[in-house]
Design a protein around this motif. Structure first.
Motif, mmCIF file in Angstrom:
data_model
loop_
_atom_site.group_PDB
_atom_site.id
_atom_site.type_symbol
_atom_site.label_atom_id
_atom_site.label_comp_id
_atom_site.label_asym_id
_atom_site.label_seq_id
_atom_site.Cartn_x
_atom_site.Cartn_y
_atom_site.Cartn_z
ATOM 1 N N LYS A 2 -1.078 0.930 12.606
ATOM 2 C CA LYS A 2 -2.402 1.291 13.112
ATOM 3 C C LYS A 2 -3.446 1.332 11.998
ATOM 4 O O LYS A 2 -4.580 1.734 12.216
ATOM 5 N N GLY A 3 -3.040 0.966 10.776
ATOM 6 C CA GLY A 3 -3.971 0.922 9.658
ATOM 7 C C GLY A 3 -4.123 2.224 8.897
ATOM 8 O O GLY A 3 -4.983 2.337 8.029
ATOM 9 N N LYS A 4 -3.293 3.199 9.192
ATOM 10 C CA LYS A 4 -3.387 4.488 8.503
ATOM 11 C C LYS A 4 -2.671 4.423 7.166
ATOM 12 O O LYS A 4 -1.669 3.735 7.021
ATOM 13 N N LEU A 5 -3.169 5.180 6.184
ATOM 14 C CA LEU A 5 -2.516 5.288 4.884
ATOM 15 C C LEU A 5 -1.846 6.642 4.700
ATOM 16 O O LEU A 5 -1.126 6.856 3.737
ATOM 17 N N ILE A 6 -2.100 7.576 5.628
ATOM 18 C CA ILE A 6 -1.435 8.870 5.625
ATOM 19 C C ILE A 6 -1.069 9.213 7.062
ATOM 20 O O ILE A 6 -1.847 8.971 7.983
ATOM 21 N N VAL A 7 0.147 9.720 7.236
ATOM 22 C CA VAL A 7 0.634 10.083 8.571
ATOM 23 C C VAL A 7 1.138 11.522 8.540
ATOM 24 O O VAL A 7 1.423 12.072 7.474
ATOM 25 N N SER A 8 1.273 12.116 9.707
ATOM 26 C CA SER A 8 1.833 13.467 9.822
ATOM 27 C C SER A 8 3.340 13.382 9.906
ATOM 28 O O SER A 8 3.888 12.490 10.567
ATOM 29 N N CYS A 9 4.003 14.306 9.276
ATOM 30 C CA CYS A 9 5.463 14.347 9.296
ATOM 31 C C CYS A 9 5.945 14.730 10.694
ATOM 32 O O CYS A 9 5.483 15.720 11.262
ATOM 33 N N PRO A 10 6.874 13.969 11.261
ATOM 34 C CA PRO A 10 7.355 14.261 12.612
ATOM 35 C C PRO A 10 8.420 15.370 12.659
ATOM 36 O O PRO A 10 8.812 15.786 13.738
ATOM 37 N N LEU A 11 8.858 15.853 11.515
ATOM 38 C CA LEU A 11 9.938 16.838 11.473
ATOM 39 C C LEU A 11 9.400 18.259 11.616
ATOM 40 O O LEU A 11 8.301 18.564 11.147
ATOM 41 N N PRO A 12 10.193 19.131 12.230
ATOM 42 C CA PRO A 12 9.780 20.539 12.292
ATOM 43 C C PRO A 12 9.822 21.150 10.883
ATOM 44 O O PRO A 12 10.606 20.707 10.039
ATOM 45 N N PRO A 13 8.985 22.140 10.620
ATOM 46 C CA PRO A 13 8.885 22.724 9.275
ATOM 47 C C PRO A 13 10.213 23.207 8.684
ATOM 48 O O PRO A 13 10.411 23.127 7.476
ATOM 49 N N HIS B 37 0.854 -1.186 0.000
ATOM 50 C CA HIS B 37 0.000 0.000 0.000
ATOM 51 C C HIS B 37 0.889 1.235 0.000
ATOM 52 O O HIS B 37 1.827 1.334 0.795
ATOM 53 N N HIS B 38 0.558 2.178 -0.867
ATOM 54 C CA HIS B 38 1.309 3.424 -0.933
ATOM 55 C C HIS B 38 1.013 4.237 0.326
ATOM 56 O O HIS B 38 -0.132 4.551 0.610
ATOM 57 N N MET B 39 2.037 4.564 1.072
ATOM 58 C CA MET B 39 1.899 5.357 2.293
ATOM 59 C C MET B 39 2.166 6.822 1.968
ATOM 60 O O MET B 39 3.135 7.147 1.305
ATOM 61 N N LYS B 40 1.299 7.681 2.462
ATOM 62 C CA LYS B 40 1.431 9.116 2.227
ATOM 63 C C LYS B 40 1.772 9.823 3.526
ATOM 64 O O LYS B 40 1.533 9.297 4.616
ATOM 65 N N MET B 41 2.359 11.023 3.390
ATOM 66 C CA MET B 41 2.758 11.771 4.571
ATOM 67 C C MET B 41 2.421 13.243 4.389
ATOM 68 O O MET B 41 2.789 13.856 3.379
ATOM 69 N N ASP B 42 1.716 13.800 5.357
ATOM 70 C CA ASP B 42 1.398 15.225 5.347
ATOM 71 C C ASP B 42 2.565 15.973 5.983
ATOM 72 O O ASP B 42 2.771 15.917 7.185
ATOM 73 N N SER B 43 3.338 16.644 5.132
ATOM 74 C CA SER B 43 4.500 17.385 5.629
ATOM 75 C C SER B 43 4.309 18.891 5.460
ATOM 76 O O SER B 43 5.264 19.652 5.517
#
Length: 160
Positions: A136-147, A99-105
């Motif tokens: 946890k079954g998520k396909l999109i996660v939040s970026c853990p890095l500071p902006p 599954h393609h995992m996406k990240m909100d950065s």
């Protein structure tokens, strides 16, 4: 042992995927780990910088991630280059159980990481966040890095 399998047991990133069949296989066969695919060119300076960070991180992420390089100059992988709209190099794409995992950065593109990571720990933190989200079954996660440590690109459109 195939050449693709060898890549995952190696601590060095010497193997590069150049065929669609190899990319398909590695996406399909990587189970319960994050698959990190770096799309780029071995001759590009930023790709070399990212490859150095990936190579230094392989051991630390080996329990929950596998890393592979994809040569975008190969005619056989152009289907992936077009599908993921890879125009800026390097572009890093993440998968979990095919599954393609996406990240909100905070950028407009959640489908891939564009550019190099500033340091080894940034890469490890991103892969770990993707792994935890995927578990946890998520396909999109939040970026853990500071902006300030997220590469920003201004896209310029010609003739619009």
């Amino acid at each position: 042992m195939t050449s693709i399998t060898f890549l995952f047991f190696s601590q060095r990133l010497k193997m590069t995927l150049t065929k669609k069949k190899e990319v398909d296989s590695v996406i399909r066969d990587t189970i319960d780990k994050v698959l990190v695919l770096r799309f780029g060119k071995a001759s590009d300076l930023v790709c070399l910088q990212l490859d150095d960070i990936l190579e230094k991180s392989v051991r630390e992420v080996s329990k929950f991630a596998s890393v592979a390089l994809v040569d975008i100059d190969s005619e056989d992988v152009q289907v992936y280059v077009k599908y993921f709209d890879i125009t800026l190099l390097p572009s890093t794409i993440f998968f979990f159980n095919a599954h393609h995992m996406k990240m909100d950065s905070g950028t407009a593109d959640h489908t891939k990481w564009i550019g190099a990571f500033q340091r080894k720990q940034d890469f490890i933190d991103v892969v770990e966040a993707i792994y935890r989200g995927a578990m946890k079954g998520k396909l999109i996660v939040s970026c853990p890095l500071p902006p300030e440590r997220i590469p920003r690109f201004q896209l310029i459109f010609k003739d619009v």
